[in-house]
Design an enzyme around this catalytic site. Structure first.
Site, PDB file in Angstrom:
ATOM      1  N   ASN A  85       0.821  -1.203   0.000  1.00  0.00           N
ATOM      2  CA  ASN A  85       0.000   0.000   0.000  1.00  0.00           C
ATOM      3  C   ASN A  85       0.860   1.260   0.000  1.00  0.00           C
ATOM      4  O   ASN A  85       1.957   1.286   0.572  1.00  0.00           O
ATOM      5  CB  ASN A  85      -0.934  -0.002   1.206  1.00  0.00           C
ATOM      6  CG  ASN A  85      -1.839  -1.223   1.212  1.00  0.00           C
ATOM      7  OD1 ASN A  85      -2.166  -1.764   0.152  1.00  0.00           O
ATOM      8  ND2 ASN A  85      -2.229  -1.676   2.395  1.00  0.00           N
ATOM      9  N   ASP A  87      -0.381   4.339   1.046  1.00  0.00           N
ATOM     10  CA  ASP A  87      -1.150   5.344   1.765  1.00  0.00           C
ATOM     11  C   ASP A  87      -0.617   5.725   3.142  1.00  0.00           C
ATOM     12  O   ASP A  87      -1.137   6.612   3.790  1.00  0.00           O
ATOM     13  CB  ASP A  87      -2.600   4.864   1.920  1.00  0.00           C
ATOM     14  CG  ASP A  87      -2.678   3.446   2.485  1.00  0.00           C
ATOM     15  OD1 ASP A  87      -1.953   3.121   3.444  1.00  0.00           O
ATOM     16  OD2 ASP A  87      -3.476   2.649   1.940  1.00  0.00           O
ATOM     17  N   HIS A 101       5.896  -0.812  -2.886  1.00  0.00           N
ATOM     18  CA  HIS A 101       5.500  -0.055  -4.072  1.00  0.00           C
ATOM     19  C   HIS A 101       5.592   1.451  -3.877  1.00  0.00           C
ATOM     20  O   HIS A 101       4.998   2.219  -4.633  1.00  0.00           O
ATOM     21  CB  HIS A 101       4.089  -0.444  -4.503  1.00  0.00           C
ATOM     22  CG  HIS A 101       3.981  -1.871  -4.927  1.00  0.00           C
ATOM     23  ND1 HIS A 101       2.807  -2.591  -4.862  1.00  0.00           N
ATOM     24  CD2 HIS A 101       4.918  -2.731  -5.413  1.00  0.00           C
ATOM     25  CE1 HIS A 101       3.028  -3.834  -5.284  1.00  0.00           C
ATOM     26  NE2 HIS A 101       4.299  -3.934  -5.626  1.00  0.00           N
ATOM     27  N   GLY A 216      -4.817  -9.260   3.438  1.00  0.00           N
ATOM     28  CA  GLY A 216      -5.523  -8.369   2.530  1.00  0.00           C
ATOM     29  C   GLY A 216      -4.861  -8.199   1.177  1.00  0.00           C
ATOM     30  O   GLY A 216      -4.911  -7.116   0.601  1.00  0.00           O
ATOM     31  N   SER A 217      -4.274  -9.258   0.635  1.00  0.00           N
ATOM     32  CA  SER A 217      -3.655  -9.178  -0.686  1.00  0.00           C
ATOM     33  C   SER A 217      -4.035 -10.391  -1.516  1.00  0.00           C
ATOM     34  O   SER A 217      -3.983 -11.525  -1.024  1.00  0.00           O
ATOM     35  CB  SER A 217      -2.127  -9.098  -0.573  1.00  0.00           C
ATOM     36  OG  SER A 217      -1.526  -9.122  -1.859  1.00  0.00           O
ATOM     37  N   ASN A 242      -7.629 -13.092   3.628  1.00  0.00           N
ATOM     38  CA  ASN A 242      -8.038 -12.259   2.485  1.00  0.00           C
ATOM     39  C   ASN A 242      -9.423 -12.689   2.026  1.00  0.00           C
ATOM     40  O   ASN A 242      -9.746 -13.871   2.030  1.00  0.00           O
ATOM     41  CB  ASN A 242      -7.041 -12.406   1.327  1.00  0.00           C
ATOM     42  CG  ASN A 242      -7.343 -11.454   0.192  1.00  0.00           C
ATOM     43  OD1 ASN A 242      -7.228 -10.234   0.348  1.00  0.00           O
ATOM     44  ND2 ASN A 242      -7.735 -11.986  -0.963  1.00  0.00           N
TER      45      ASN A 242
END
Length: 279
Positions: A85, A87, A101, A216-217, A242
């Site tokens: 993420n 964010d 990333h 969560g991926s 997930n």
């Protein structure tokens, strides 16, 4: 070791790409590195939309999943964390993950590599486009669906879908103040590669981990999938939490199809952090 993905940020209200209701389901295509570099129109579109969505993007708050992970780190149960993420919600919860990333919180020059704080960049955009920025900020206050809001659907990377009439003609993008080069968010766009030092550090950690937890991926990007596969091949215990299918479902022994924010708080409440045996 923990690897987190967009499914964690969706619990904070930030959209994703690949879930059933994600951006891909509406036909949205994220910008590629090649498109950003080659097309001035694509860059104007990206930065205009990103400027418009910034205030809403940074208003998102860490979820129970983010907070639970930070608690597990402080308890010494998580030794290394990587996030896909961009964010920085992990940081706001108290964690310091390796950002696989990159992050939208910094802007980098593609020529001299100098970094600029994103809030400073926002101020530069506003100074170069005062009437445009003022109009966008007024529109943000409109009710969803009204003419003052024009839909303004938020996208996974913080940008907002807006009509091209609001950015096509006169929008000016700041150049690097040091060399005049092209500025880009410090993220790995589709079609780009994870920086070698980041990829090497992540792979070394995966190969040396004794347990690897994916949260969560869907692991559809090779940069994330290869880490899980390396940990599995190194005989680490591997598990996934997930919603929906992941690229590693055929070899990971434990998969929980649930929201991260539902599972991690339960672990903390129960005090049970070991992976159960599956007969």
């Amino acid at each position: 070791m923990v690897l987190t993905g967009a499914g964690l940020s969706t619990e904070s209200g930030i959209p994703d790409y690949r879930s059933p209701n994600g951006a891909y389901s509406s036909g949205f295509k994220p910008i590629t590195h090649q498109e950003f570099v080659r097309s001035s129109r694509a860059r104007r579109r990206y930065w205009a939309r990103s400027y418009a969505g910034w205030r809403r993007f940074i208003a998102a708050q860490p979820s129970q999943g983010h907070i639970s992970l930070a608690t597990l780190e402080k308890a010494g149960r998580v030794n290394f964390m990587i996030t896909q993420n961009v964010d920085r919600l992990h940081h706001r919860a108290g964690s310091e993950p390796l950002e696989l990333h990159g992050t939208v919180y910094t802007v980098v020059c593609l020529n001299c590599a100098i970094s600029v704080d994103r809030n400073s960049f926002q101020d530069q955009v506003k100074a170069l486009n005062p009437k445009w920025a003022s109009a966008i900020e007024r529109l943000e206050h409109g009710a969803p669906g009204s003419d003052k809001n024009f839909g303004m659907q938020q996208r996974p990377d913080g940008d907002i879908e807006i009509d091209e009439k609001f950015w096509e003609q006169d929008f000016i993008i700041p150049d690097c103040h040091q060399c005049g080069g092209m500025l880009k968010p410090d993220v790995v766009f589709f079609g780009d590669n994870v920086p070698k030092d980041t990829a090497d550090k992540a792979m070394e950690a995966a190969k040396s981990s004794d347990a690897f937890l994916v949260l969560g991926s869907s692991l559809m990007t090779m940069s994330a999938f290869r880490l899980v596969r390396a940990a599995y091949e190194a005989k680490a215990d591997v598990a996934i939490v997930n919603i929906g299918e992941t690229r590693a479902d055929d070899f990971v022994p434990l998969k929980i199809n649930a929201r991260v924010g539902e599972i991690l708080p339960r672990l903390l409440q129960m005090g049970c952090l070991s992976i159960p045996c599956i007969s």
